[in-house]
Design an enzyme around this catalytic site. Structure first.
Site: not given
Ligand code: T1G
Length: 697
Positions: A111, A131
Site C-alpha cells: 500500500e 490482511e
Molecule cells: N509485523 C511484525 N512482525 C512481523 C511481520 C509484521 N508484519 N511479518 C513478519 N514478522 C516477524 C515474524 O513474526 C518473525 O518474527 C520475523 O518477522 C520473520 O518472519 C495497514 C494492517 C514477510 C513472508 O501479514 O507473511 O499491513 O519469530 O519467520 O518465513 O493494510 O513474515 O523472528 O520474532 O515469517 O521469511 C500484513 C506477515 C500486515 C505479512 C516473511 N503483512 N509476514 O516470512 O519469516 S497487516 C503480513 C509474513 C497490514 C495494512 C495492514 C512473513 C514474510 P520472529 P517469518 P519468513
C-alpha cells in the site's frame, strides 16, 4: 557526491544531486512500526520543503521491502501518525515519489508503493495483500488505489485470497511499472533519474479512475456468503472495493471504517494469535541447539503414514530410503509416493522436473541393512509395541553412530521404545498427521533420555518440511490425541443421551470445525478407536461412564466408516448420509441403558464439546505435557481442523473466561461429577484473573 541525513534509526535520506533516496531499515521485514511511519512522514515533508530536490525514491534495506504494518502493534493503543496519513502525504507530494520493491512487498508495504507515483519491482519480487489472513483488510488504501492501477477483479483476487503475486504478474496487471535487475538503492537512483528524463512515466493513483464492476462485486459477495460463512473481513473487503468508484478521499474513509470494524473483531485477535503462534512453537530453547546432519532419511513402512512421510521429505528435497517387509507392500508404498507427487504437480505445488528429481531420490528396499547410512529413521509401522520393539532393536544394530531413531507412533511410550536400543539419547517421537504430506502439525515427542541436539534436529526437520513443530512430553496420546480422547467421551455421552451423530457434526461445523467429529471418525476408520478402547478397557476407571458402547456395537457389524462404505454415515453417494442402521443401534443402546433421549441445541453441543476440550487442554499444560497454551492451540489449528479464526482451544477459553468455564463445568458436574471436574489450574486462573495468554510468556 552524496549527502546523508539520518531521520531516525530506521529512516535515512541520501541526496545525490537533485535526487533524494529514502531508505527504510527496520529488520527483519521492514514493518511500518511507529518510527518508520514518523520517519517517512518527516522525510517526505522535509524534502518537499527542501531546495534543489526534484525527485524522491523510497527503497528498503535487508531481505525485503516493507512486509506490512507492524502486527505486534495491533490490539495496543494507537500511536500517530497512522499509516494512511503517511501514505496520503506521500501521494500529495509535489515532488514525484517512486518506490522500489524487492522481496515480499505485502499489506501496508504494498500500500505504501500504491501511494507513490511510480512503482519499480526488482526480479524475484512478490506483492500481496495478506490482511485477510489476519481477519483484516488492506486498511491503508489498498482497496482504493489498486483498483485504479489494476482493476477491480485483480484487487478482489489479491485481497480475498491473501496470496502472493509474482512480480511479472504484477507488472502484467499494471500494479507495478517496471521489473528490473539490480540492488534496491541503485535501482532507486536509476528510477528517479528516469522519471526526471521522462523515460519512466509516473502514474499517481489519485489521478486514475476505476472501471466499475458491480456484477463481479455482487457475484463475489454471493459466493462469499456460501464459502466463507464464518469470516467477517472478506465481506468487508468486497464492501470497501465497491467504494473505489467514489472520489478517492471518500473511498478511503469508507475503507478506514471497514478496517476499524475488522480490527475490533475477535476473529482479528484469533488470527493474529495464530500468526504469531505458528512461529512461537519453535521459538523455544529446545529447538535452538545445534542439530545433527539431515541429509538422508529412512522411512520404515509404506502404508498411508509411511508413504505420506516419505512424500513430505521428498517435497522438501530430502532423499528417502523406504523399507518394507514384503515386496507388495514396498511396491504399494512407492506407488503411493509417486501418486502423491503427481498430485503435487497437478496442484502446481511442484514442477515435473522437481517431481522427477524427487522420485529419483527415493529408494526402496526389503533390507533394514540399507538404512546403515541414513541420518534419521522414521518408523511408521503397525501401532504395536511388540512390532516397535523388534524394529528398534534391529535399527540399533544397523544404523550408523549418531543416526536419529524416531517413531511416528501416535500414543505409544517413546521411553519404552528407546529402552530397546543402546542409544536412548538418539530416540524421539515424530508424530505426523494424516495425510502426512499435507497436514502441517508435527508433534516432536521428547523421551526421558532424548539428547538436546536430537530434539533440535526434530525441529529442524519440521522447518525443512514446512511443518509446525510442537514439543510434547511422553504420555498416552501426547498433546493432540490425549485431548481428543477426552472430549470424544463428552461427544459420546451426548449421542447416548439423545443427540444424533449428524446433529453433533452439524453443530461443530457451524462452530467452524473443518469436519464434524463423526465424519473424522469415519474417515480415520472406526476400528482404530475401537482397538484403542479395547486396549484401554482393562485400565478404565470403573466410576467412569463408558462413552463408546454404541460405537463398539457399530464396529461389531464391520461398519468401520468410509473404508467399508458404511459407518456412522453411508458413503454410497456424492455426500455422506446418516446411516439409519447405526441410528437404530444407538436407539437400542439407549434403551438397553435405560436412557430417555433428550434434545440438544447446537449451542449446548458446542459448549460441551469445547469445554471438555478446554478441560483436558488445561491439564496438558498444567502437567507439562505441552510447554505452553499456545502449543496446544497450534496443535489444534494445524492437526485437528480447529477454526483458525478462533486461534485455538485455549485462546478461545480466554474469550469465554476462566470463571465462566468453572461455572459451566460445575453445572455439568451435577449430572456426571466424575467426568466434569474443574482442573486446579483453571480454578486458580478464575480466582487470580490470569489468562492462558499470560501463561504463554
Ligand atoms: N509485523 C511484525 N512482525 C512481523 C511481520 C509484521 N508484519 N511479518 C513478519 N514478522 C516477524 C515474524 O513474526 C518473525 O518474527 C520475523 O518477522 C520473520 O518472519 C495497514 C494492517 C514477510 C513472508 O501479514 O507473511 O499491513 O519469530 O519467520 O518465513 O493494510 O513474515 O523472528 O520474532 O515469517 O521469511 C500484513 C506477515 C500486515 C505479512 C516473511 N503483512 N509476514 O516470512 O519469516 S497487516 C503480513 C509474513 C497490514 C495494512 C495492514 C512473513 C514474510 P520472529 P517469518 P519468513
Amino acid at each position: 557526491m552524496s549527502e546523508q541525513t539520518v531521520i531516525n534509526d530506521m529512516i535515512s535520506i541520501e541526496r545525490i544531486g537533485d535526487i533524494a533516496l529514502i531508505c527504510i531499515d527496520n529488520p527483519p521485514v521492514n514493518a511500518t512500526g511507529q518510527a518508520v511511519r514518523q520517519g517517512l512522514l518527516t522525510a517526505i515533508t522535509d524534502l518537499n520543503a527542501a531546495a534543489q530536490v526534484r525527485a524522491i525514491a523510497i527503497y528498503a534495506a535487508g531481505r525485503t521491502f516493507v512486509a506490512g504494518a507492524d502486527i505486534k502493534e495491533f490490539g495496543k493503543p494507537f500511536v500517530d501518525p497512522s499509516l494512511p496519513d503517511v501514505l496520503d502525504a506521500i501521494e500529495a507530494s509535489a515532488l514525484p515519489v517512486i518506490s522500489v520493491l524487492h522481496g515480499t512487498a505485502l499489506g501496508g508495504g504494498f500500500e505504501l508503493a500504491l501511494a507513490t507515483h511510480a512503482r519499480v519491482g526488482i526480479k524475484g519480487l512478490r506483492i500481496g495483500l495478506p490482511e485477510v489472513n489476519l481477519g483484516l483488510l488492506p486498511g491503508a488504501g489498498g482497496t482504493q488505489r489498486l483498483p485504479r492501477l489494476a482493476g477491480v477483479a485483480f484487487t478482489l483476487d489479491m485481497a480475498l485470497s491473501g496470496k502472493m503475486v509474482p512480480g511479472a504478474d504484477a507488472l502484467a496487471a499494471g500494479a507495478i511499472d517496471q521489473l528490473v535487475e539490480g540492488a534496491p538503492r541503485d535501482v532507486a537512483l536509476s528510477a528517479a533519474q528516469q522519471v526526471l528524463d521522462g523515460a519512466l512515466k509516473t502514474r499517481p493513483t489519485g489521478s486514475l479512475n476505476v472501471v466499475a464492476d458491480a456484477a463481479l462485486l455482487e457475484q463475489t459477495a454471493d459466493k462469499l456468503r456460501m464459502t466463507q460463512p464464518h469470516l467477517y473481513s472478506p465481506h468487508k473487503i468486497v464492501e470497501a472495493v465497491g467504494a473505489a468508484t467514489l472520489p478517492l478521499s471518500q473511498g478511503l474513509q469508507i475503507e478506514r471504517q471497514a478496517f476499524m470494524d475488522c480490527m475490533n473483531t475477535p476473529q482479528r485477535a484469533g488470527l493474529i494469535h495464530a500468526f504469531f503462534g505458528e512461529r512461537a512453537t519453535s521459538n523455544i530453547p529446545e529447538a535452538k541447539g545445534d542439530a545433527r546432519p539431515l541429509d538422508r532419511i529412512g522411512v520404515i513402512g509404506g502404508g498411508t503414514m509411511g508413504s505420506g512421510i516419505a512424500t513430505a521429505c521428498l517435497l522438501a528435497g530430502l532423499p528417502v530410503q523406504m523399507i518394507e517387509v514384503a515386496q507388495d507392500g514396498l511396491d504399494r508404498g512407492m506407488a503411493t509416493v509417486a501418486r502423491n507427487l503427481e498430485g503435487a504437480v497437478k496442484r502446481g505445488k511442484m514442477t515435473e522436473a522437481a517431481r522427477d528429481a524427487a522420485l529419483s531420490s527415493l529408494s526402496g528396499s526389503l533390507q533394514m541393512q540399507d538404512l546403515s547410512d541414513v541420518d534419521l529413521v522414521i518408523e511408521a509401522a503397525f501401532e504395536s509395541m511388540d512390532v516397535k520393539r523388534q524394529i528398534f532393536t534391529q535399527l540399533d544394530q544397523v544404523c550408523k553412530e549418531g543416526a536419529i531413531l524416531a517413531s511416528n507412533t501416535s500414543y505409544l511410550n517413546i521411553d519404552e521404545i528407546a529402552a530397546c536400543t543402546n542409544r536412548p539419547q538418539d530416540v524421539l517421537g515424530l508424530h505426523f498427521f494424516s495425510p502426512a504430506h499435507v497436514m502441517r502439525l508435527l508433534e516432536i515427542v521428547q523421551g526421558a533420555d532424548t539428547a538436546p541436539d536430537v530434539l533440535a534436529t526434530g525441529f529442524l526437520l519440521a522447518k525443512r518440511l514446512k511443518k509446525v513443530g510442537v514439543l510434547a512430553q511422553v504420555c498416552d496420546g501426547f498433546v493432540g490425541n490425549r485431548i481428543l480422547a477426552f472430549f470424544s467421551k463428552a461427544v459420546g455421552y451426548m449421542v447416548l443421551d439423545g443427540a444424533s451423530p449428524a446433529q453433533v457434526d452439524q453443530a461443530l461445523e457451524g462452530f467452524g470445525m473443518a469436519m464434524g467429529l463423526h465424519k473424522v471418525f469415519d474417515l480415520a476408520g472406526l476400528d482404530i478407536d475401537w482397538a484403542e478402547r479395547k486396549r484401554q478397557a482393562a485400565g478404565r476407571d470403573s466410576s467412569e461412564r463408558y462413552s463408546g458402547l454404541h460405537l463398539d456395537r457399530i464396529c461389531e457389524q464391520g461398519w468401520f466408516g468410509r473404508k467399508t462404505g458404511k459407518g456412522l454415515y453411508l458413503y454410497d453417494g456424492k455426500h455422506p448420509t446418516p446411516n439409519p442402521d447405526a441410528l437404530r443401534i444407538i436407539d437400542d443402546v439407549r434403551a438397553e441403558l435405560g436412557i430417555e433421549p433428550k434434545e440438544f441445541t447446537a449451542e449446548e453441543i458446542v459448549d460441551r464439546y469445547l469445554t471438555a476440550m478446554i478441560i483436558e487442554a488445561t491439564r496438558v499444560v498444567a502437567d507439562g505435557t505441552a510447554k505452553r497454551p499456545v502449543d496446544v492451540d497450534m496443535a489444534y489449528l494445524f492437526g485437528y481442523g480447529f477454526p483458525r479464526f478462533r486461534g485455538g482451544p485455549l485462546h478461545e477459553a480466554d474469550q469465554i473466561g476462566a470463571s465462566a468455564l468453572v461455572e459451566r463445568i460445575e453445572g455439568y458436574a451435577k449430572e456426571d461429577p466424575h467426568f466434569w471436574q474443574v482442573p486446579p489450574l483453571l480454578r486458580e486462573m478464575a480466582s487470580t484473573g490470569k489468562t492462558f495468554a499470560d501463561l504463554n510468556h
